[in-house]
Design a protein around this motif. Structure first.
Motif, PDB file in Angstrom:
ATOM      1  N   GLY A   1       0.892  -1.241  -0.075  1.00 13.96           N
ATOM      2  CA  GLY A   1      -0.204   0.066   0.100  1.00 13.96           C
ATOM      3  C   GLY A   1       0.798   1.333   0.063  1.00 13.96           C
ATOM      4  N   ARG A   2       0.208   2.122  -0.118  1.00 15.30           N
ATOM      5  CA  ARG A   2       0.894   3.696  -0.201  1.00 15.30           C
ATOM      6  C   ARG A   2       0.463   4.649   0.922  1.00 15.30           C
ATOM      7  N   SER A   3       1.382   5.599   1.214  1.00  9.08           N
ATOM      8  CA  SER A   3       0.878   6.610   2.160  1.00  9.08           C
ATOM      9  C   SER A   3       1.405   8.014   1.857  1.00  9.08           C
ATOM     10  N   ARG A   4       0.707   8.794   2.140  1.00 10.32           N
ATOM     11  CA  ARG A   4       1.378  10.484   2.190  1.00 10.32           C
ATOM     12  C   ARG A   4       0.555  11.219   3.049  1.00 10.32           C
ATOM     13  N   ARG A   5       0.962  12.313   3.303  1.00 10.47           N
ATOM     14  CA  ARG A   5      -0.031  13.242   4.173  1.00 10.47           C
ATOM     15  C   ARG A   5       0.618  14.467   4.176  1.00 10.47           C
ATOM     16  N   ARG A   6      -0.257  15.610   3.922  1.00 10.72           N
ATOM     17  CA  ARG A   6       0.136  17.117   3.987  1.00 10.72           C
ATOM     18  C   ARG A   6       0.565  17.271   5.417  1.00 10.72           C
ATOM     19  N   GLU A   7       1.432  18.217   5.561  1.00  8.10           N
ATOM     20  CA  GLU A   7       1.927  18.295   6.909  1.00  8.10           C
ATOM     21  C   GLU A   7       1.619  19.809   7.176  1.00  8.10           C
ATOM     22  N   GLY A   8       1.655  20.318   8.628  1.00 10.58           N
ATOM     23  CA  GLY A   8       1.374  21.546   8.737  1.00 10.58           C
ATOM     24  C   GLY A   8       0.287  22.225   8.372  1.00 10.58           C
ATOM     25  N   ARG A   9      -0.863  21.661   8.189  1.00 12.68           N
ATOM     26  CA  ARG A   9      -1.961  22.564   7.726  1.00 12.68           C
ATOM     27  C   ARG A   9      -2.501  22.885   9.027  1.00 12.68           C
ATOM     28  N   GLU A  10      -3.468  24.000   8.870  1.00  9.01           N
ATOM     29  CA  GLU A  10      -4.270  24.520   9.987  1.00  9.01           C
ATOM     30  C   GLU A  10      -5.562  24.413   9.452  1.00  9.01           C
ATOM     31  N   GLU A  11      -6.585  24.147  10.529  1.00  4.69           N
ATOM     32  CA  GLU A  11      -8.098  23.985  10.371  1.00  4.69           C
ATOM     33  C   GLU A  11      -8.901  25.016  11.022  1.00  4.69           C
ATOM     34  N   GLY A  51     -11.650  24.726   4.953  1.00  3.62           N
ATOM     35  CA  GLY A  51     -12.858  24.502   4.777  1.00  3.62           C
ATOM     36  C   GLY A  51     -13.224  23.825   3.622  1.00  3.62           C
ATOM     37  N   ARG A  52     -12.439  22.854   3.450  1.00  7.62           N
ATOM     38  CA  ARG A  52     -12.644  21.852   2.269  1.00  7.62           C
ATOM     39  C   ARG A  52     -11.951  20.370   2.845  1.00  7.62           C
ATOM     40  N   LEU A  53     -12.519  19.236   2.205  1.00 10.40           N
ATOM     41  CA  LEU A  53     -11.840  17.910   2.747  1.00 10.40           C
ATOM     42  C   LEU A  53     -10.984  17.642   1.495  1.00 10.40           C
ATOM     43  N   MET A  54      -9.792  17.153   2.077  1.00 11.10           N
ATOM     44  CA  MET A  54      -8.740  16.632   1.143  1.00 11.10           C
ATOM     45  C   MET A  54      -8.350  15.146   1.560  1.00 11.10           C
ATOM     46  N   THR A  55      -7.847  14.502   0.710  1.00  8.80           N
ATOM     47  CA  THR A  55      -7.353  12.956   1.081  1.00  8.80           C
ATOM     48  C   THR A  55      -6.145  13.166   1.744  1.00  8.80           C
ATOM     49  N   ASP A  56      -6.132  12.474   3.007  1.00  9.83           N
ATOM     50  CA  ASP A  56      -4.977  12.875   3.686  1.00  9.83           C
ATOM     51  C   ASP A  56      -4.005  11.575   3.621  1.00  9.83           C
ATOM     52  N   ALA A  57      -4.600  10.192   3.797  1.00  9.58           N
ATOM     53  CA  ALA A  57      -3.891   9.187   3.725  1.00  9.58           C
ATOM     54  C   ALA A  57      -4.585   8.147   2.812  1.00  9.58           C
ATOM     55  N   VAL A  58      -3.939   7.199   2.241  1.00 14.46           N
ATOM     56  CA  VAL A  58      -4.371   6.035   1.265  1.00 14.46           C
ATOM     57  C   VAL A  58      -3.574   4.827   1.666  1.00 14.46           C
ATOM     58  N   TRP A  59      -4.366   3.821   1.680  1.00 13.83           N
ATOM     59  CA  TRP A  59      -3.844   2.211   1.742  1.00 13.83           C
ATOM     60  C   TRP A  59      -4.558   1.448   1.024  1.00 13.83           C
ATOM     61  N   TRP A  60      -3.867   0.526   0.403  1.00 13.05           N
ATOM     62  CA  TRP A  60      -4.510  -0.680  -0.361  1.00 13.05           C
ATOM     63  C   TRP A  60      -3.687  -1.905  -0.111  1.00 13.05           C
ATOM     64  N   ARG A  61      -4.663  -3.219  -0.225  1.00 14.35           N
ATOM     65  CA  ARG A  61      -3.942  -4.435   0.209  1.00 14.35           C
ATOM     66  C   ARG A  61      -2.706  -4.553  -0.784  1.00 14.35           C
ATOM     67  N   PRO A  62      -1.813  -5.048  -0.651  1.00 11.70           N
ATOM     68  CA  PRO A  62      -0.657  -5.457  -1.517  1.00 11.70           C
ATOM     69  C   PRO A  62      -1.065  -6.468  -2.595  1.00 11.70           C
ATOM     70  N   GLY A  63      -0.545  -6.141  -3.872  1.00 15.96           N
ATOM     71  CA  GLY A  63      -0.894  -7.257  -4.751  1.00 15.96           C
ATOM     72  C   GLY A  63      -2.245  -6.858  -5.495  1.00 15.96           C
ATOM     73  N   LYS A  64      -2.961  -5.865  -4.902  1.00 14.20           N
ATOM     74  CA  LYS A  64      -4.362  -5.810  -5.650  1.00 14.20           C
ATOM     75  C   LYS A  64      -4.327  -4.663  -6.394  1.00 14.20           C
ATOM     76  N   SER A  65      -4.694  -4.624  -7.678  1.00 12.72           N
ATOM     77  CA  SER A  65      -4.641  -3.507  -8.553  1.00 12.72           C
ATOM     78  C   SER A  65      -3.885  -2.088  -8.513  1.00 12.72           C
ATOM     79  N   GLY A  66      -2.633  -2.400  -8.344  1.00  8.52           N
ATOM     80  CA  GLY A  66      -1.942  -1.230  -7.709  1.00  8.52           C
ATOM     81  C   GLY A  66      -1.909  -0.090  -8.815  1.00  8.52           C
ATOM     82  N   GLU A  67      -1.915  -0.545 -10.019  1.00 11.09           N
ATOM     83  CA  GLU A  67      -2.163   0.730 -11.131  1.00 11.09           C
ATOM     84  C   GLU A  67      -3.262   1.340 -10.990  1.00 11.09           C
ATOM     85  N   GLY A  68      -4.480   0.717 -10.838  1.00 15.20           N
ATOM     86  CA  GLY A  68      -5.717   1.081 -10.737  1.00 15.20           C
ATOM     87  C   GLY A  68      -5.926   2.104  -9.323  1.00 15.20           C
ATOM     88  N   PHE A  69      -5.329   1.770  -8.331  1.00 20.27           N
ATOM     89  CA  PHE A  69      -5.437   2.251  -7.100  1.00 20.27           C
ATOM     90  C   PHE A  69      -4.467   3.442  -7.083  1.00 20.27           C
TER      91      PHE A  69
END
Length: 128
Positions: A1-11, A51-69
């Motif tokens: 799976g993959r992961s990334r997160r925006r840092e230092g944002r304020e809400e 004031g908006r929703l953003m994707t913060d983190a993503v994970w998928w099962r290894p070996g499952k449709s990596g390109e599509g995900f």
């Protein structure tokens, strides 16, 4: 799976400002634990930012449709949802969980959106 997160944002918070400081690894561990307890293969965590929703983190099962995900993740990360927009925006607006059994069928929360085609290319999925 993959992961990334925006840092230092304020809400904007109810009575002031709060800064998101959750360790990205914790978010990924949370998504992985959630997915491993289900038949799901992919999960996204959306969080408010300016004031908006953003994707913060993503994970998928290894070996499952990596390109599509990977394509779905890239598209999701390019979006900023208003309250009430899309499945995540509806949940944010109502303050409760929203569920879609199949995001590829007519009448789903993604119908007519760019994400519907990406979900179909990744093999379809349910969403919470």
């Amino acid at each position: 799976g993959r992961s990334r997160r925006r840092e230092g944002r304020e809400e904007e918070g109810g009575e002031g400002r709060m800064e998101a400081s959750t360790d990205p690894a914790i978010l990924i561990d949370f998504l992985q634990a959630m997915v491993s307890q289900t038949t799901w293969v992919y999960a996204e965590l959306w969080a408010p930012s300016n004031g908006r929703l953003m994707t913060d983190a993503v994970w998928w099962r290894p070996g499952k449709s990596g390109e599509g995900f990977a394509a779905l993740e890239m598209l999701s990360r390019s979006m900023a949802l208003k309250r009430g927009a899309g499945l995540a925006g509806k949940a944010w607006e109502k303050g409760e969980l929203e569920w879609s059994e199949d995001l590829t069928v007519k009448g789903s929360a993604l119908e007519g959106s760019p994400r519907q085609a990406a979900v179909e290319a990744a093999g379809g999925m349910a969403s919470l």
